[in-house]
Design a protein around this motif. Sequence first.
Motif, PDB file in Angstrom:
ATOM      1  N   THR A   1       0.821  -1.364  -0.021  1.00 23.33           N
ATOM      2  CA  THR A   1       0.059  -0.026   0.051  1.00 23.33           C
ATOM      3  C   THR A   1       0.768   1.181  -0.207  1.00 23.33           C
ATOM      4  O   THR A   1       1.682   1.573   1.191  1.00 23.33           O
ATOM      5  N   GLY A   2       0.976   2.093  -1.156  1.00 30.48           N
ATOM      6  CA  GLY A   2       1.797   2.968  -1.302  1.00 30.48           C
ATOM      7  C   GLY A   2       3.033   2.612  -2.106  1.00 30.48           C
ATOM      8  O   GLY A   2       3.596   1.437  -1.984  1.00 30.48           O
ATOM      9  N   ARG A   3       3.825   3.891  -2.401  1.00 27.33           N
ATOM     10  CA  ARG A   3       5.009   3.455  -3.076  1.00 27.33           C
ATOM     11  C   ARG A   3       6.106   4.616  -3.083  1.00 27.33           C
ATOM     12  O   ARG A   3       5.550   5.556  -2.583  1.00 27.33           O
ATOM     13  N   THR A   4       7.133   4.368  -3.173  1.00 24.62           N
ATOM     14  CA  THR A   4       8.162   5.522  -3.472  1.00 24.62           C
ATOM     15  C   THR A   4       8.403   6.058  -4.691  1.00 24.62           C
ATOM     16  O   THR A   4       8.047   5.328  -5.743  1.00 24.62           O
ATOM     17  N   HIS A   5       8.131   7.271  -4.788  1.00 23.33           N
ATOM     18  CA  HIS A   5       8.262   7.969  -6.160  1.00 23.33           C
ATOM     19  C   HIS A   5       9.508   8.547  -6.623  1.00 23.33           C
ATOM     20  O   HIS A   5      10.362   9.194  -5.806  1.00 23.33           O
ATOM     21  N   TYR A   6       9.510   8.376  -7.865  1.00 21.46           N
ATOM     22  CA  TYR A   6      10.791   9.073  -8.664  1.00 21.46           C
ATOM     23  C   TYR A   6      11.041  10.637  -8.012  1.00 21.46           C
ATOM     24  O   TYR A   6      11.962  10.854  -7.977  1.00 21.46           O
ATOM     25  N   TYR A   7       9.904  11.334  -7.940  1.00 25.23           N
ATOM     26  CA  TYR A   7      10.073  12.751  -7.839  1.00 25.23           C
ATOM     27  C   TYR A   7      10.521  13.013  -6.487  1.00 25.23           C
ATOM     28  O   TYR A   7      10.878  14.027  -5.882  1.00 25.23           O
ATOM     29  N   GLU A   8      10.514  11.994  -5.643  1.00 23.96           N
ATOM     30  CA  GLU A   8      11.300  12.125  -4.218  1.00 23.96           C
ATOM     31  C   GLU A   8      12.858  12.404  -4.195  1.00 23.96           C
ATOM     32  O   GLU A   8      13.318  12.820  -3.355  1.00 23.96           O
ATOM     33  N   GLY A   9      13.304  12.150  -5.572  1.00 26.01           N
ATOM     34  CA  GLY A   9      14.763  12.331  -5.750  1.00 26.01           C
ATOM     35  C   GLY A   9      15.866  11.616  -5.048  1.00 26.01           C
ATOM     36  O   GLY A   9      16.956  12.003  -4.957  1.00 26.01           O
ATOM     37  N   ARG A  10      15.387  10.399  -4.765  1.00 23.20           N
ATOM     38  CA  ARG A  10      16.485   9.528  -4.284  1.00 23.20           C
ATOM     39  C   ARG A  10      16.800   8.489  -5.105  1.00 23.20           C
ATOM     40  O   ARG A  10      17.565   7.468  -5.026  1.00 23.20           O
ATOM     41  N   GLY A  11      16.479   8.506  -6.416  1.00 24.22           N
ATOM     42  CA  GLY A  11      16.784   7.657  -7.575  1.00 24.22           C
ATOM     43  C   GLY A  11      16.118   6.701  -7.956  1.00 24.22           C
ATOM     44  O   GLY A  11      14.704   6.604  -7.099  1.00 24.22           O
ATOM     45  N   THR A  12      16.488   5.701  -8.781  1.00 30.37           N
ATOM     46  CA  THR A  12      15.528   4.747  -9.176  1.00 30.37           C
ATOM     47  C   THR A  12      15.457   3.478  -8.214  1.00 30.37           C
ATOM     48  O   THR A  12      14.538   2.783  -8.157  1.00 30.37           O
TER      49      THR A  12
ATOM     50  N   ASP B   1      15.417   8.404 -17.021  1.00 29.59           N
ATOM     51  CA  ASP B   1      16.321   7.556 -16.142  1.00 29.59           C
ATOM     52  C   ASP B   1      15.503   6.253 -16.513  1.00 29.59           C
ATOM     53  O   ASP B   1      14.663   5.774 -17.135  1.00 29.59           O
ATOM     54  N   SER B   2      16.399   5.249 -15.880  1.00 35.07           N
ATOM     55  CA  SER B   2      16.144   3.794 -16.032  1.00 35.07           C
ATOM     56  C   SER B   2      16.466   3.146 -14.635  1.00 35.07           C
ATOM     57  O   SER B   2      17.436   3.697 -14.019  1.00 35.07           O
TER      58      SER B   2
END
Length: 266
Positions: A84-95, A143-144
């Motif tokens: 439930t929930g995810r880490t987003h790319y826009y958080e800026g911590r990379g992929t 990014d990849s």
Amino acid sequence: MSEDPKELAGAAAEYAASVLSVPTIDIALVLGSGWSSGADELGETIGELELGDVPGFSKPVVSGHGGRLLAIRTQTGKVAAVFTGRTHYYEGRGTDPVVHGVRTAAAWGADTMVLTNGCGGLNPAWTPGTPVLISDHINLTGDSPLHGATFVDLTEAYSKRLRDLARTVDPDLPEGVYVQFRGPHYETPAEVRMAGIIGGDLVGMSTTLETIAAREAGLEVLGISLVTNAAAGMGAADLDHSEVLEAGKAAGPRLAALLAGIVNTL
Ligand code: 8IG
């Protein structure tokens, strides 16, 4: 994340397997914006933990407000892991943090990954609350999640077999191409027009990097977007996050039935 991401995913899977007493899973689901009802009908919850306690997942800023990991036994006896929930790319911590859930699911034995999200829609027929199967994507993050010369085939990144199966559950499901922007700002109307010109139908801030990592890991991917708002410039109103929550609430029962139907048909 300095550690090797696959080793870290292995540690996460081992931790979850041991704490939940669930040695292996069949399928994993990520519930995105608007999908909070998505696990309601899946089956019997056999275990649950806070994702922040699992190796490689970050602790929530406000305690008790982080993502959770549920283990659910479906009606057909399969085991589903629900993030439930995810880490987003826009958080800026990379992929790597963005795709850690996918890699953990793969390390834990899953062969199927269901990725859901809330997004903006370009097609005016897709009113807020319409679920749409993702047929393909355009990754505009630049990014990849792959490291080194890893040439993963994305010809059928979103499984045709699983889309057909989803339509046996809910025959009215349309499908479209999902365009991931970096965010966290929404698009300008000109960017939304561009997304349409290059072949997009849906605009959002997640999913494509997770799909790439899932394909690298050999998982079969089903992507489902919930259109929570008309993309900028396509609708009458300015974009407002409260729309997202409302659309999800209204669509809740359909989404819950859809995901339950899918996991019990796999
Ligand atoms: I919910 O209109 C949701 N997420 N990029 N654009 C982008 N992301 C979104 C949108 C949207 N709605």
